[in-house]
Design an enzyme around this catalytic site. Structure first.
Site: not given
Ligand code: NAP
Ligand code: MG
Length: 511
Positions: A284, A415, A318, A208
């Site tokens: 991650e 963050e 991240c 997804k």
């Molecule tokens: P996010 O809101 O947590 O979303 C990530 C993914 O999860 C998206 O596909 C999102 O869908 C989905 N999601 C949201 N709510 C969910 C739920 N209740 N159940 C299952 N899936 C759900 O994160 P973001 O704001 O898009 O991305 C930024 C974050 O990612 C930052 O915190 C960053 O640090 C982290 N990140 C970490 C790494 C690493 O390798 N550690 C790499 C890149 C990013 P939607 O399509 O609706 O958004």
């Protein structure tokens, strides 16, 4: 040209850059879901729009998958895992398929770079030189592992069976049907990090992508079919986290969920896994990484290094070096250098080849980053570069350097995920490690010093999954990446990733 409070001038030209015919064709009709080797509409028939963050304009539409589509995709992945040409494939054949996928991706590099820029906003030069080549390399690296997933032979003693002889060995078997949920900051690369080890080990996948950036994953789906993957091995369901994502994380027939995203949603994934079938979980998550400049650092390296650590990918990394700790004696010089660097960054439309920083990914992200800026400034921080939104079209924010910050400020603790660095001076290098480690996160850290022993010593003390010394943002398919503490569970890339896509089976034969 937009004047920034009289301090400096930035060029932001948000014109409509011409989209290539290939990409226009791809965007000309709503893109469907990939389920069981076929492109299909969402069961509900719903679609949602894809927005170009440089202009705020809708550039295309994709299917809005929900629970019912996840059901279909998981069923297809289960069938492909239990009984299909995939299960009969040799490791060598799996490796060749991955290599072929890498070749196809490389042949279409320009198209993928353009899709990534339109969807995410990042400069096309970055997508061409980093995102797409790194994804190609990851697939090739994992292709090599397909034939090297081995167990052990283990001498055993069995004290209650004196005199008996046994042959014991372990098998490494694919974990099964894997749900993969990815974010928007490196859409193609995150898909590659997830798909590579799953396909090398023989798992099947329901992927997804993030709602903000579904395009490159869908185009990759076309290449997956072209490469010759059997039906149902990779299924791609675009949609929203609360519906499609949640259905995948809580599905009772998914064996593992691999998630990249925020720590907040990571906790929901763990809960959903626990309450459904205790599926395996790897995570991650977020970071707030310390970047430490010691007194003896080579400032010609450290200044651009510290700037790139935070401004690369508009701070939407991240592992961004978002907390900058600088020795007191060189604080002013480093801050001056990083601020000047920030002011020279060419911010603009990602399709402009001269652009060095594009817009943030979405209006939500713009609001979030601006709220953090407001919070920092109202708590007494001072912006020596940047500090606000640029213009009112697209989601551009000035590269920002905040000084006069304190450890307890929100901008230092949380963050931001934008081009905002907080800087603080320190005096005693021994004292800086506990401060650097005083965060719920532990994804990355860096040290700048001419004394390599000091660099190694600090690397041991910093609680982070990646530590860089005299460099930043160095990634490789062979290097494990992941977090300590609330930055995650498990590792991606490297051979460490393969362990998390396999189960170990111990077989014992009495001789
Ligand atoms: P996010 O809101 O947590 O979303 C990530 C993914 O999860 C998206 O596909 C999102 O869908 C989905 N999601 C949201 N709510 C969910 C739920 N209740 N159940 C299952 N899936 C759900 O994160 P973001 O704001 O898009 O991305 C930024 C974050 O990612 C930052 O915190 C960053 O640090 C982290 N990140 C970490 C790494 C690493 O390798 N550690 C790499 C890149 C990013 P939607 O399509 O609706 O958004
Ligand atoms: Mg989101």
């Amino acid at each position: 040209m937009i004047s920034n409070g009289g301090t400096y001038i930035m060029t932001v030209t948000v014109e409509s850059y011409r989209i290539s015919d290939t990409v226009s064709r791809f965007l000309s009709r709503p893109r469907q879901l990939l389920i069981n080797g076929r492109w299909v509409d969402a069961a509900s028939g719903k679609t949602f729009e894809v927005v170009n963050p440089a202009t705020g304009e809708t550039v295309g539409r994709v299917a809005e998958g929900e629970r019912e589509d996840i059901e279909r995709a998981v069923r297809a992945a289960r069938e492909a895992f239990e009984d299909s040409p995939w299960t009969k494939m040799t490791p060598s054949e799996r490796g060749r398929l991955l290599w072929r996928l890498a070749d196809l991706l490389e042949q279409n590099l320009d198209e993928f770079a353009e899709l990534e820029t339109i969807d995410n906003g990042k400069p096309i030069s970055v997508a061409r030189f980093a995102d797409v080549p790194l994804a190609v390399d990851l697939f090739r690296y994992m292709a090599g592992w397909a034939t090297k997933i081995e167990g052990n032979t283990i001498p055993i003693s069995v004290p209650y069976a004196p005199g008996a002889e046994f042959l014991s060995y372990t098998l490494r078997e694919p974990v099964g049907v894997v749900g993969q949920i990815i974010p928007w900051n490196f859409p193609l690369l995150m898909a590659a990090w997830k798909l590579g080890p799953a396909l090398a080990t023989g798992c099947t996948v329901v992927l997804k992508p993030a709602e903000q950036t579904p395009l490159s994953a869908l185009r990759l789906g076309e290449l997956i079919l072209e490469a010759g993957y059997p039906d149902g091995v990779v299924n791609i369901v675009t949609g929203f986290g609360e519906t499609a994502g949640a259905a995948l994380a809580s599905h009772p027939d998914v064996d593992k969920v691999a998630f990249t995203g925020s720590t907040e949603v990571g906790k929901l994934i763990v809960k959903a896994a626990g309450e459904s079938n205790l599926k395996k979980v790897t995570l991650e998550l977020g970071g707030k990484s310390p970047n430490i400049v010691l007194k003896d650092a080579d400032l010609d390296l450290a200044i651009p290094g510290a700037a790139n650590a935070i401004f690369f990918n508009h701070g939407q990394c991240c592992c961004a070096g978002s907390r900058l700790y600088i020795h007191k004696q060189i604080f002013d010089d480093v801050i001056d250098g990083v601020a000047k660097y920030a002011q020279k960054i060419r911010v603009g439309h990602g399709l402009d080849p001269k652009t060095q920083m594009g817009p943030l990914v979405s209006h939500d992200q713009l609001t979030r980053v601006c709220e953090y800026l407001q919070s920092g400034l109202s708590e007494g921080a001072k912006a020596v570069a940047g500090g606000k939104r640029i213009g009112d079209t697209g989601y551009f924010v000035e590269p920002t350097v905040l000084v006069n910050t304190r450890h307890d400020m929100k901008v230092v603790q949380e963050e931001i995920f934008g081009p905002v660095v907080t800087a603080m001076p320190f005096e005693d290098p021994e004292e800086i490690t506990p401060v650097a480690n005083d965060t719920v996160y532990g994804l990355a850290a860096a040290v700048w010093t001419r004394d390599i022993s000091k660099g190694h010593r600090l690397a041991r003390r910093l609680k982070a999954g990646s530590v860089w010394v005299n460099c930043y943002n160095i990634f490789d398919a062979a290097l494990p990446f992941g977090g300590y503490k609330q930055s995650g569970w498990g590792r991606e890339m490297g051979h460490a990733a393969l362990d998390l896509y396999t189960e170990v089976k111990a077989v014992t034969v009495q001789l």
